[in-house]
Every structure is written in structure tokens, then in C-alpha cells.
Write a protein that holds these residues in place. Structure first.
Motif, PDB file in Angstrom:
ATOM      1  N   GLY A  13       0.831  -1.202   0.000  1.00  0.00           N
ATOM      2  CA  GLY A  13       0.000   0.000   0.000  1.00  0.00           C
ATOM      3  C   GLY A  13       0.862   1.248   0.000  1.00  0.00           C
ATOM      4  N   GLN A  14       0.220   2.381   0.166  1.00  0.00           N
ATOM      5  CA  GLN A  14       0.956   3.635   0.215  1.00  0.00           C
ATOM      6  C   GLN A  14       1.895   3.644   1.413  1.00  0.00           C
ATOM      7  OE1 GLN A  14      -1.158   7.349  -0.736  1.00  0.00           O
ATOM      8  NE2 GLN A  14      -0.405   8.177   1.185  1.00  0.00           N
ATOM      9  N   ILE A  15       3.137   4.095   1.196  1.00  0.00           N
ATOM     10  CA  ILE A  15       4.156   4.067   2.240  1.00  0.00           C
ATOM     11  C   ILE A  15       4.562   5.499   2.561  1.00  0.00           C
ATOM     12  CG2 ILE A  15       6.463   3.257   2.869  1.00  0.00           C
ATOM     13  CD1 ILE A  15       6.024   0.895   0.943  1.00  0.00           C
ATOM     14  N   ASP A  16       4.097   5.984   3.709  1.00  0.00           N
ATOM     15  CA  ASP A  16       4.454   7.328   4.158  1.00  0.00           C
ATOM     16  C   ASP A  16       4.670   7.296   5.664  1.00  0.00           C
ATOM     17  OD1 ASP A  16       1.884   7.320   5.309  1.00  0.00           O
ATOM     18  OD2 ASP A  16       1.008   8.391   3.623  1.00  0.00           O
ATOM     19  N   GLY A  17       4.937   8.459   6.239  1.00  0.00           N
ATOM     20  CA  GLY A  17       5.255   8.507   7.659  1.00  0.00           C
ATOM     21  C   GLY A  17       4.148   7.986   8.542  1.00  0.00           C
ATOM     22  N   ARG A  18       2.914   8.237   8.157  1.00  0.00           N
ATOM     23  CA  ARG A  18       1.780   7.775   8.970  1.00  0.00           C
ATOM     24  C   ARG A  18       1.710   6.259   9.007  1.00  0.00           C
ATOM     25  NH1 ARG A  18      -3.780   6.882   8.039  1.00  0.00           N
ATOM     26  NH2 ARG A  18      -3.532   7.365   5.833  1.00  0.00           N
ATOM     27  N   THR A  38       1.272  -1.174  10.600  1.00  0.00           N
ATOM     28  CA  THR A  38       1.697  -0.569  11.866  1.00  0.00           C
ATOM     29  C   THR A  38       1.428   0.938  11.863  1.00  0.00           C
ATOM     30  OG1 THR A  38       3.943  -0.359  10.987  1.00  0.00           O
ATOM     31  CG2 THR A  38       3.466  -2.313  12.314  1.00  0.00           C
ATOM     32  N   SER A  39       0.332   1.348  11.257  1.00  0.00           N
ATOM     33  CA  SER A  39       0.013   2.771  11.117  1.00  0.00           C
ATOM     34  C   SER A  39      -0.101   3.462  12.463  1.00  0.00           C
ATOM     35  CB  SER A  39      -1.309   2.933  10.373  1.00  0.00           C
ATOM     36  OG  SER A  39      -1.271   2.319   9.112  1.00  0.00           O
ATOM     37  N   ARG A  40       0.328   4.720  12.489  1.00  0.00           N
ATOM     38  CA  ARG A  40       0.150   5.526  13.695  1.00  0.00           C
ATOM     39  C   ARG A  40      -1.312   5.877  13.894  1.00  0.00           C
ATOM     40  NH1 ARG A  40       5.508   9.389  14.143  1.00  0.00           N
ATOM     41  NH2 ARG A  40       6.979   7.827  13.395  1.00  0.00           N
ATOM     42  N   ASN A  41      -2.036   6.101  12.811  1.00  0.00           N
ATOM     43  CA  ASN A  41      -3.479   6.353  12.892  1.00  0.00           C
ATOM     44  C   ASN A  41      -4.111   5.931  11.581  1.00  0.00           C
ATOM     45  OD1 ASN A  41      -3.557   8.938  11.125  1.00  0.00           O
ATOM     46  ND2 ASN A  41      -2.072   9.438  12.737  1.00  0.00           N
ATOM     47  N   GLU A  42      -5.406   5.677  11.609  1.00  0.00           N
ATOM     48  CA  GLU A  42      -6.165   5.270  10.436  1.00  0.00           C
ATOM     49  C   GLU A  42      -7.595   5.755  10.584  1.00  0.00           C
ATOM     50  OE1 GLU A  42      -5.506   3.969   7.626  1.00  0.00           O
ATOM     51  OE2 GLU A  42      -3.472   3.144   7.842  1.00  0.00           O
ATOM     52  N   GLY A  43      -8.377   5.581   9.508  1.00  0.00           N
ATOM     53  CA  GLY A  43      -9.796   5.854   9.563  1.00  0.00           C
ATOM     54  C   GLY A  43     -10.558   4.610   9.973  1.00  0.00           C
ATOM     55  N   PHE A  44     -11.623   4.299   9.238  1.00  0.00           N
ATOM     56  CA  PHE A  44     -12.484   3.185   9.643  1.00  0.00           C
ATOM     57  C   PHE A  44     -11.774   1.841   9.542  1.00  0.00           C
ATOM     58  CE2 PHE A  44     -15.488  -0.081   7.898  1.00  0.00           C
ATOM     59  CZ  PHE A  44     -16.011  -0.458   9.108  1.00  0.00           C
ATOM     60  N   PHE A  45     -11.517   1.390   8.325  1.00  0.00           N
ATOM     61  CA  PHE A  45     -10.930   0.067   8.115  1.00  0.00           C
ATOM     62  C   PHE A  45     -10.260   0.102   6.757  1.00  0.00           C
ATOM     63  CE2 PHE A  45     -10.837  -4.548   7.494  1.00  0.00           C
ATOM     64  CZ  PHE A  45     -10.516  -4.979   8.772  1.00  0.00           C
ATOM     65  N   PRO A  46      -8.930   0.205   6.715  1.00  0.00           N
ATOM     66  CA  PRO A  46      -8.243   0.416   5.443  1.00  0.00           C
ATOM     67  C   PRO A  46      -8.551  -0.657   4.401  1.00  0.00           C
ATOM     68  CG  PRO A  46      -6.758   0.766   7.286  1.00  0.00           C
ATOM     69  CD  PRO A  46      -8.014   0.190   7.858  1.00  0.00           C
ATOM     70  N   PRO A  82       4.888   5.998  17.183  1.00  0.00           N
ATOM     71  CA  PRO A  82       5.006   4.629  16.658  1.00  0.00           C
ATOM     72  C   PRO A  82       4.584   3.608  17.708  1.00  0.00           C
ATOM     73  CG  PRO A  82       7.027   5.899  16.284  1.00  0.00           C
ATOM     74  CD  PRO A  82       6.181   6.704  17.220  1.00  0.00           C
ATOM     75  N   ILE A  83       4.273   2.419  17.249  1.00  0.00           N
ATOM     76  CA  ILE A  83       3.946   1.336  18.173  1.00  0.00           C
ATOM     77  C   ILE A  83       5.189   0.986  18.984  1.00  0.00           C
ATOM     78  CG2 ILE A  83       3.185  -1.067  18.353  1.00  0.00           C
ATOM     79  CD1 ILE A  83       1.715  -0.664  15.711  1.00  0.00           C
ATOM     80  N   ASP A  84       5.014   0.839  20.270  1.00  0.00           N
ATOM     81  CA  ASP A  84       6.124   0.495  21.147  1.00  0.00           C
ATOM     82  C   ASP A  84       6.762  -0.831  20.703  1.00  0.00           C
ATOM     83  OD1 ASP A  84       7.447   0.949  23.950  1.00  0.00           O
ATOM     84  OD2 ASP A  84       6.826  -1.157  23.916  1.00  0.00           O
ATOM     85  N   GLU A  85       8.103  -0.865  20.693  1.00  0.00           N
ATOM     86  CA  GLU A  85       8.794  -2.063  20.226  1.00  0.00           C
ATOM     87  C   GLU A  85       8.485  -3.282  21.088  1.00  0.00           C
ATOM     88  OE1 GLU A  85      12.742  -2.077  18.848  1.00  0.00           O
ATOM     89  OE2 GLU A  85      12.697  -0.020  18.093  1.00  0.00           O
ATOM     90  N   GLY A  86       8.210  -3.047  22.362  1.00  0.00           N
ATOM     91  CA  GLY A  86       7.820  -4.161  23.220  1.00  0.00           C
ATOM     92  C   GLY A  86       6.522  -4.802  22.743  1.00  0.00           C
ATOM     93  N   LEU A  87       5.566  -3.981  22.297  1.00  0.00           N
ATOM     94  CA  LEU A  87       4.306  -4.511  21.772  1.00  0.00           C
ATOM     95  C   LEU A  87       4.534  -5.276  20.477  1.00  0.00           C
ATOM     96  CD1 LEU A  87       1.872  -1.505  22.411  1.00  0.00           C
ATOM     97  CD2 LEU A  87       2.026  -3.656  23.690  1.00  0.00           C
ATOM     98  N   LEU A  88       5.454  -4.796  19.653  1.00  0.00           N
ATOM     99  CA  LEU A  88       5.772  -5.508  18.418  1.00  0.00           C
ATOM    100  C   LEU A  88       6.372  -6.872  18.720  1.00  0.00           C
ATOM    101  CD1 LEU A  88       7.315  -2.558  16.364  1.00  0.00           C
ATOM    102  CD2 LEU A  88       5.055  -3.575  16.035  1.00  0.00           C
ATOM    103  N   ARG A  89       7.276  -6.924  19.698  1.00  0.00           N
ATOM    104  CA  ARG A  89       7.886  -8.209  20.060  1.00  0.00           C
ATOM    105  C   ARG A  89       6.840  -9.157  20.650  1.00  0.00           C
ATOM    106  NH1 ARG A  89      12.156  -4.725  21.644  1.00  0.00           N
ATOM    107  NH2 ARG A  89      11.423  -4.717  23.808  1.00  0.00           N
ATOM    108  N   GLN A  90       5.937  -8.624  21.461  1.00  0.00           N
ATOM    109  CA  GLN A  90       4.879  -9.461  22.022  1.00  0.00           C
ATOM    110  C   GLN A  90       4.003 -10.054  20.920  1.00  0.00           C
ATOM    111  OE1 GLN A  90       2.640  -7.302  24.986  1.00  0.00           O
ATOM    112  NE2 GLN A  90       4.496  -6.623  26.042  1.00  0.00           N
TER     113      GLN A  90
END
Length: 367
Positions: free
Chosen positions: A190-195, A262-270, A312-320
Motif C-alpha cells: 500500500g501507500q508508504i508514508d510517515g503515517r 503498523t500505522s500511527r493512525n487510520e480511519g475506519f478500516f483500510p 510509533p507502536i512500542d517495540e515491546g508490543l511488536l515483540r509481544q
């Protein structure tokens, strides 16, 4: 013939632009003249041909970015309805039009419940006749904007019947894209940007033993540079494929074992989540926007509890998340069950929902 004006941020491909396209298409059967105004990226008019194709009554598509130009055009045109979404020039023009006695009926599409998103519309909140929310965040609209009616219209649109990707198609897609034929492949399409925060996709993949990583889609230059810097120091550097924009993203989805968002924010359901799920590709996504209200954890999809919409999502959450999913990925029978659940959920999501009819109902008082 009534005249409806859609004022939007841009016409390049994206989730918000898909909503614009479907709103315009929803009026195709009515005797309504349509104009589309946009403010950014005048050279990227990706959806313009489809706008004309889906609604023959689209009379004009105009790059009209500023408040002065929008003021003059709307004052002269005086449409019967304005459907607004993040067009700053039009937003700034509306209060001035009202001061000159020009009051245009306005409905405004809201994609996110976050206060910083809603704050953008405070300058026109008393001029909006109806809010169109892509999921139910009426309470936030009442708190931060106004008491005007809210219509909840999920951006779920009819799609061709999809079948899950089988093992042979998966191998063929990987060979065509230069990926390992066997083994684990995860990634983002998909689109790859900072968000969208692709570096967090990389961090997640680094926690999966033996994984190969795929990125496909248009890369915003600054984000591409950040991702490249992270890859230079990553153990996955030689196991990562970045394909850039493709005329058909289908093979990129087909190549995946797991789609990672791993988006920082989104709308309804991409839409990208739907495209993955309907192909039988399980997804990992954060609980931002409306995702957590739709995706059922462990049923073809996995959720990361994300408490904010900025960091960004915390790296601990990503590892979990990786530790939770890795055993399932290592068990062929368990993962095939997840693939089946993903396909069933993804195809059912859009099957019986008529967003176009709900949009026509919302704007009917002005048509």
C-alpha cells in the motif's frame, strides 16, 4: 438539474480518495450535475478517469487549492450541496461566503475520531448541516464540533467475489517478485508514508526467525530514506524486497503469509486490510481508527493495542505480537485455519453493506 460539488484534498490513490470516488458514483443514477475540486498534487489525478467512468454527470474536475479561488468559484456557482473533506481552501472560503450572504448546504466527511483531526473543522462547524462519519464516533463530534446530525457510513463497497490464494499461486507470486519460494514472508502493501510507519513493520519482522520482508507501493521520499537507513542496520537487509508502485498489487498480496500494518493512525478500516483478508492472508494491525471495532482478534486477524494516534507502536508490543504469532506461523495446520478465517471474514465484510444507498439517504434533503 441540481448541482453537487465535492471538495477534496487530492486525487491520487488512497483510502479517502476511494470514499470520494464511491460518493460520486453513488449519485450516478440521479439527475445531478457533479463538480470535483481538489487542492493538492495537481499532477497526480489518479482517480479522475474513474470519476468520469463511474458517473457520466461529472462535469468538471478542477485543481482549485486556495481560499480566494474557492470563494470566487463558489460565490459564482452557488451549488445546491457541498460535500467537503479536508479541502482547506474551501473551508476558509465558507465563513467569508456566509458573511456575504451565501449559505451553501454542506455535509462534511470525517474519517477519524481523534481530536486533532476534528479540530481542523472547527472554523466551519457552525456551517455544516450534516456530518458523515466513517464509523461511530458521534460523541467526539458532539464534544469537539457541533450538534448537527451524524450519518454513520462505513466505507465498505461491493467488490468482485474473491477466492483465497492457494499454495501454487503463492509460490508463483514469490518467484515473479524475487522472493524466497519457501519459508516465511511477511510485509506491507500500500501507500508508504510517515503515517504508515514502515520501520515498525521492519522491527516486527526482525522478531520472527527466518522471515523475509516485502514492501510494495508508492514510497513518500522522506519515509523511503528513513526506511533505507533502518534497513542498513537491520539483519533483514538482504532478506527485504522493496518493489515500489506496481500496476497490479495482487501478486504482492498473494506472496504474503502475514500482512502487517503498523500505522500511527487510520480511519475506519483500510482497504488494504480487506484486500489481504479476502485473499486469505491473515493480518496484524493496531487498534487505531475503526480497526479494533471490526477485526476479531485471533480470527484471521491479530490486534496490537495502540493507546494513541501519534507515536510509533512500542517495540515491546511488536515483540509481544511476534511471540504470539510465531508459533501459529510455524504450525501449517493452524495457519491454514487462520487463512480460511481471514478469507471468510474479508469477503463477508462487504457482501451485504450498501454504503452508496446510505450516502444517497444522507444527502437526499438537498437533492
Amino acid at each position: 438539474m441540481k448541482h453537487v460539488v465535492f471538495a477534496h484534498r487530492k486525487l491520487s490513490f488512497g483510502g479517502g480518495e476511494r470514499v470520494l470516488l464511491e460518493q460520486v458514483a453513488a449519485l450516478a443514477g440521479l439527475p445531478v450535475k457533479v463538480s470535483v475540486l481538489f487542492r493538492k498534487e495537481p499532477g497526480k489525478r489518479d482517480i479522475e478517469p474513474e470519476l468520469h467512468e463511474r458517473n457520466p454527470n461529472v462535469a468538471e474536475v478542477l485543481h482549485l487549492p486556495g481560499a480566494v479561488g474557492a470563494f470566487r468559484w463558489l460565490r459564482q456557482t452557488r451549488p445546491d450541496l457541498l460535500v467537503l473533506c479536508n479541502h482547506k481552501g474551501v473551508q476558509r472560503a465558507l465563513p467569508w461566503l456566509a458573511r456575504f450572504g451565501v449559505r451553501i448546504p454542506t455535509v462534511l466527511t470525517l474519517h477519524e475520531h481523534y481530536e486533532r483531526h476534528l479540530r481542523k473543522y472547527r472554523g466551519v462547524r457552525d456551517l455544516v448541516d450534516r456530518w458523515l462519519c466513517t464509523y461511530d464516533f458521534t460523541a467526539a463530534v458532539r464534544e469537539h464540533l457541533s450538534q448537527a446530525p451524524c450519518s454513520i457510513i462505513h466505507p465498505l463497497y461491493p467488490r468482485p467475489e474473491a477466492r483465497p490464494v492457494d499454495a501454487g499461486e503463492r509460490r508463483a507470486a514469490r518467484l515473479a517478485l524475487g522472493l524466497p519460494e519457501a519459508g516465511l514472508v511477511v510485509g506491507y502493501v500500500g501507500q508508504i508514508d510517515g503515517r504508515k510507519d514502515p520501520v515498525s513493520v521492519l522491527r516486527f519482522a526482525e522478531s520472527l526467525p527466518g522471515a523475509a520482508l516485502l514492501f510494495a507501493g508508492r514510497e513518500e521520499p522522506a519515509t523511503a530514506a528513513t526506511l533505507q537507513a533502518a534497513l542498513e542496520a537491520s539483519p533483514l537487509k538482504e532478506r527485504t524486497r522493496r518493489l515500489g508502485p506496481l500496476p497490479d498489487l495482487g501478486p504482492a498480496f498473494a506472496a504474503l503469509d502475514l500482512y502487517v500494518m503498523t500505522s500511527r493512525n487510520e480511519g475506519f478500516f483500510p482497504l488494504a486490510l480487506i484486500e489481504a483478508l479476502e485473499r486469505g492472508v491473515p493480518v496484524l494491525a493496531p487498534t487505531v481508527g475503526g480497526i479494533g471495532s471490526v477485526l476479531k482478534d485471533g480470527e484471521g486477524g491479530f490486534l496490537i493495542q495502540k493507546p494513541d494516534d501519534r507515536r510509533p507502536i512500542d517495540e515491546g508490543l511488536l515483540r509481544q505480537a511476534a511471540a504470539r504469532i510465531a508459533p501459529l506461523l510455524a504450525d501449517p495446520a493452524a495457519w491454514e485455519a487462520q487463512r480460511a478465517k481471514a478469507h471468510a471474514f474479508g469477503t463477508a465484510l462487504t457482501r451485504d453493506y450498501d454504503a452508496s444507498a446510505r450516502f444517497r439517504e444522507a444527502v437526499a434533503p438537498w437533492l
